[in-house]
Design a protein around this motif. Structure first.
Motif, PDB file in Angstrom:
ATOM      1  N   GLU A 197       0.835  -1.203   0.000  1.00 54.67           N
ATOM      2  CA  GLU A 197       0.000   0.000   0.000  1.00 54.67           C
ATOM      3  C   GLU A 197       0.873   1.256   0.000  1.00 54.67           C
ATOM      4  OE1 GLU A 197      -3.281  -0.215  -0.248  1.00 54.67           O
ATOM      5  OE2 GLU A 197      -3.114  -2.412  -0.262  1.00 54.67           O
ATOM      6  N   TRP A 198       0.467   2.220  -0.834  1.00 57.34           N
ATOM      7  CA  TRP A 198       1.167   3.488  -0.943  1.00 57.34           C
ATOM      8  C   TRP A 198       0.155   4.623  -0.795  1.00 57.34           C
ATOM      9  CZ3 TRP A 198       6.513   3.390  -2.080  1.00 57.34           C
ATOM     10  CH2 TRP A 198       7.019   2.140  -2.406  1.00 57.34           C
ATOM     11  N   ARG A 205      -4.287   7.076  -2.929  1.00 51.71           N
ATOM     12  CA  ARG A 205      -3.945   5.724  -2.476  1.00 51.71           C
ATOM     13  C   ARG A 205      -3.623   4.871  -3.688  1.00 51.71           C
ATOM     14  NH1 ARG A 205      -3.892   8.226   1.420  1.00 51.71           N
ATOM     15  NH2 ARG A 205      -4.779   7.830   3.490  1.00 51.71           N
ATOM     16  N   SER A 207      -2.542   0.718  -4.449  1.00 56.83           N
ATOM     17  CA  SER A 207      -2.316  -0.643  -3.959  1.00 56.83           C
ATOM     18  C   SER A 207      -1.689  -1.464  -5.074  1.00 56.83           C
ATOM     19  CB  SER A 207      -3.638  -1.270  -3.506  1.00 56.83           C
ATOM     20  OG  SER A 207      -3.427  -2.622  -3.089  1.00 56.83           O
ATOM     21  N   ARG A 286       5.455   4.525   1.195  1.00 58.43           N
ATOM     22  CA  ARG A 286       5.023   3.177   1.565  1.00 58.43           C
ATOM     23  C   ARG A 286       4.297   3.196   2.912  1.00 58.43           C
ATOM     24  NH1 ARG A 286       6.822  -1.950   0.133  1.00 58.43           N
ATOM     25  NH2 ARG A 286       5.355  -3.449   0.990  1.00 58.43           N
ATOM     26  N   GLN A 287       3.227   2.464   3.004  1.00 55.78           N
ATOM     27  CA  GLN A 287       2.420   2.412   4.211  1.00 55.78           C
ATOM     28  C   GLN A 287       2.534   1.038   4.873  1.00 55.78           C
ATOM     29  OE1 GLN A 287       0.511   5.441   5.089  1.00 55.78           O
ATOM     30  NE2 GLN A 287       2.095   5.951   3.591  1.00 55.78           N
TER      31      GLN A 287
END
Length: 291
Positions: A197-198, A205, A207, A286-287
Motif C-alpha cells: 500500500e502506498w 492511495r 495498492s 510506503r504504508q
C-alpha cells in the motif's frame, strides 16, 4: 547630559559596518554555493532537470543580493557583538575577547532557533552561526588596530568571491569523484518489495498487488490536477537510468511511469506532471511497515 548618555550606548562605526558586511557577503556566497551543490548531489531530483534559467538568474542577481544578505547577517550578529563587548567589559569587567566569545554564543543560540524550527539540527545550526561570526569579528578587530582607514573593501570582496566560489565548486567536484561526498543513489527494489500500500497527498492511495494487479484512488493522472479512481496492472521496469513502475490506469489516461526513490527503509514513488518549469511533483510513500 546628552553626551554622557550617548557615550554609554553601544554602537559601531560605518567602517565596522562595511567590513562586517563585506566579509559576511563572501561567506554567504561560499556557503550558499556549497549548500546548493551538496543538496543537489545528495538528494533525489525525482528525474526533474536542473533549472538552468534559475541558476542564471541567481548568478545575475548575486552582485546585488549578496551585499544585502551580508548586511542583514552583520546587523544580526557580529556588529552587535562588536558594539556590546567593549561596553560590557568596561561596565562589568573582564577581557573584551571573553565578552565577544560569550555574546557570540548567546546571539548564535537565539538565531539558531528559527533554523531548528525549519528542520535543521539545533546544535549544528548553532555551531555554524557562531563559527560564521568569527571572520567578520576578526576583520573588524584587525581594521581597528590600523592607523589608516581600510580602502577598496568591495574590490577585495569581489576578488575573494570570484576566487573562492569556483574553488568551492572544484573542491566539491573532487570530493564527489573521490567518494567523500556521496551522490544520491535510489534503492534497488524487487517487485515483491514494491507490492503493498502506498499513500500520497490528500486521499491518494495506490495498492500494488504481488500478482501485478493495481488499485488506485485519487491518483493524479494529468497536470491539471485530474484525479482517477480505478484498477489496472503494474510492472517493474529496470531498463532505464532509474528504476520505475509502469502503472496502467486504463480509461484514466493510459500508462504512467512512477520513479522509485527514497531509501530502502523508506521507499517512495514519484511522478512529475506538467511543464518542467511549473509542473507538479507527486510523491507516494510506503504504508504499513518498511517494505
Amino acid at each position: 547630559m546628552r553626551h554622557i548618555w550617548s557615550s554609554r550606548i553601544p554602537r559601531w562605526s560605518p567602517q565596522d559596518t562595511t567590513l562586517a558586511t563585506a566579509v559576511s557577503a563572501v561567506q554567504i556566497a561560499v556557503a550558499g554555493t556549497a549548500w546548493l551543490i551538496t543538496t543537489a548531489i545528495a538528494r533525489d531530483d525525482h528525474g526533474i532537470a536542473q533549472p538552468v534559467l534559475g541558476w542564471l538568474c541567481l548568478l545575475v542577481a548575486s552582485p546585488l543580493a549578496l551585499p544585502v544578505a551580508g548586511l542583514l547577517y552583520a546587523v544580526l550578529l557580529p556588529l552587535p557583538v562588536v558594539a556590546i563587548a567593549p561596553w560590557a567589559a568596561r561596565r562589568a569587567g573582564g577581557p573584551e575577547w571573553g565578552w565577544r566569545a560569550l555574546l557570540t554564543a548567546v546571539f548564535a543560540a537565539v538565531h539558531a532557533l528559527p533554523w531548528a524550527w525549519l528542520g535543521a539540527g539545533y546544535p549544528a545550526a548553532w555551531a555554524w552561526i557562531a563559527a560564521s561570526a568569527v571572520p567578520p569579528l576578526l576583520a573588524v578587530d584587525r581594521a581597528r588596530r590600523r592607523t589608516e582607514p581600510v580602502r577598496r573593501v568591495w574590490r577585495w570582496t569581489a576578488a575573494a568571491t570570484a576566487l573562492l566560489v569556483p574553488a568551492t565548486v572544484a573542491l566539491l567536484a573532487l570530493a564527489t569523484m573521490a567518494g567523500v561526498l556521496k551522490e544520491y543513489e535510489p534503492p534497488e527494489l524487487t517487485a515483491a518489495e514494491l507490492a503493498g500500500e502506498w499513500a500520497g497527498p490528500g486521499d491518494a492511495r495506490l495498492s500494488l498487488g504481488a500478482d501485478g494487479r493495481a488499485a488506485f484512488a485519487d491518483v493524479p493522472v494529468a497536470a491539471d490536477d485530474s484525479l482517477c479512481d480505478g484498477a489496472g496492472r503494474w510492472s517493474l521496469d529496470t531498463s532505464g537510468h532509474r528504476d520505475e513502475i509502469l502503472l496502467g490506469t486504463g480509461d484514466c489516461g493510459g500508462e504512467i511511469a512512477w520513479l522509485i526513490g527514497g531509501t530502502e527503509k523508506r521507499p517512495e514513488l514519484s511522478v512529475f506532471l506538467g511543464d518542467p518549469d511549473a509542473g507538479d511533483l507527486v510523491i507516494l510513500t510506503r504504508q504499513g511497515g518498511d517494505g
